[in-house]
Design a protein around this motif. Sequence first.
Motif, short mmCIF file in Angstrom:
data_model
loop_
_atom_site.label_atom_id
_atom_site.label_comp_id
_atom_site.label_asym_id
_atom_site.label_seq_id
_atom_site.Cartn_x
_atom_site.Cartn_y
_atom_site.Cartn_z
N LYS A 1 49.20 41.19 36.76
CA LYS A 1 48.24 41.16 35.49
C LYS A 1 46.96 42.04 36.24
O LYS A 1 46.27 42.64 35.40
CB LYS A 1 47.59 39.89 35.17
N MET A 2 46.53 41.75 37.46
CA MET A 2 45.47 42.30 37.97
C MET A 2 45.60 43.97 38.07
O MET A 2 44.74 44.48 38.12
CB MET A 2 45.24 41.83 39.43
N GLY B 1 39.62 40.07 45.02
CA GLY B 1 40.11 38.75 45.18
C GLY B 1 38.95 37.81 45.34
O GLY B 1 39.07 36.74 46.02
N LEU B 2 37.78 38.32 45.56
CA LEU B 2 36.68 37.57 46.17
C LEU B 2 36.32 36.46 45.21
O LEU B 2 36.35 36.33 43.88
CB LEU B 2 35.38 38.33 45.98
N ILE C 1 38.46 45.17 38.68
CA ILE C 1 39.10 44.35 38.20
C ILE C 1 39.14 42.91 39.21
O ILE C 1 39.33 43.20 40.50
CB ILE C 1 40.72 44.84 37.88
N THR C 2 38.67 42.11 38.68
CA THR C 2 38.61 40.74 39.46
C THR C 2 39.22 39.62 38.72
O THR C 2 39.39 39.46 37.39
CB THR C 2 37.05 40.41 39.79
N CYS D 1 38.79 42.81 33.75
CA CYS D 1 39.01 44.16 33.79
C CYS D 1 37.64 44.68 33.01
O CYS D 1 37.34 44.41 31.94
CB CYS D 1 40.13 44.53 32.99
N CYS D 2 36.85 45.32 34.12
CA CYS D 2 35.57 45.69 33.65
C CYS D 2 35.59 47.31 33.72
O CYS D 2 36.10 47.83 34.74
CB CYS D 2 34.60 45.25 34.51
N MET D 3 34.85 47.93 32.89
CA MET D 3 35.06 49.47 32.92
C MET D 3 33.54 49.94 32.90
O MET D 3 32.53 49.42 32.55
CB MET D 3 35.48 50.15 31.63
N LYS D 4 33.41 50.86 33.91
CA LYS D 4 32.34 51.47 34.25
C LYS D 4 31.72 52.45 33.17
O LYS D 4 32.51 53.15 32.55
CB LYS D 4 31.94 52.18 35.55
#
Length: 185
Positions: free
Chosen positions: A29-30, A117-118, A146-147, A181-184
């Motif tokens: 998924k990551m 993975g922080l 993606i975290t 899931c983050c987009m710039k």
Amino acid sequence: MYLSFVSQYLVKPRTVGAISPSSKYLASKMVQDIDFSASSYIVELGAGTGIFTDQLIEKRKKGTVLLVIEYNAAFYKHLKEKYQDVEHCYVVHGSAEKLSFYMEQYHLPYADAVVSGLPFASLPKEMATQILAVVQESLRDKGKFITFQYTNMKKRMIEDFFPKVKVTREFRNLPPAYVFCCMKK
């Protein structure tokens, strides 16, 4: 490696963040939202035992550079040994806060994707915001960060840096995890 993971959690819970390694389901998924065909530079922060790293290496196109940054000395040693013969894969023992320095050192002009993975929930707020700022700066336009986290507690903080955030859930992980899931822009 599982016993080593548990011992690292017991000794350094702030840097490990979980009592068990991530599942193969969470790893899938990551990486599912990364456009590997268009990615030349990928960064991984907090690789732990390498479950996400394995997916990134398997799916990346030939020639894509993978920069892996791991703070925990025991995990770094394991990763360095495990990936020593993998072409275009660089494993660094260091802090995610110094991402720009490491990218410059390994000649990455930008990151197409940063996989993390922080454990943001257990990091000091100042450190977490500094990491998010440097990740945002390192990404190319429309690059992805993606975290995963075990709660939605840090979603608002993440949205301060990445207003467009897609959240999914992976229940086949112990504990279940949220993938951001983050987009710039």
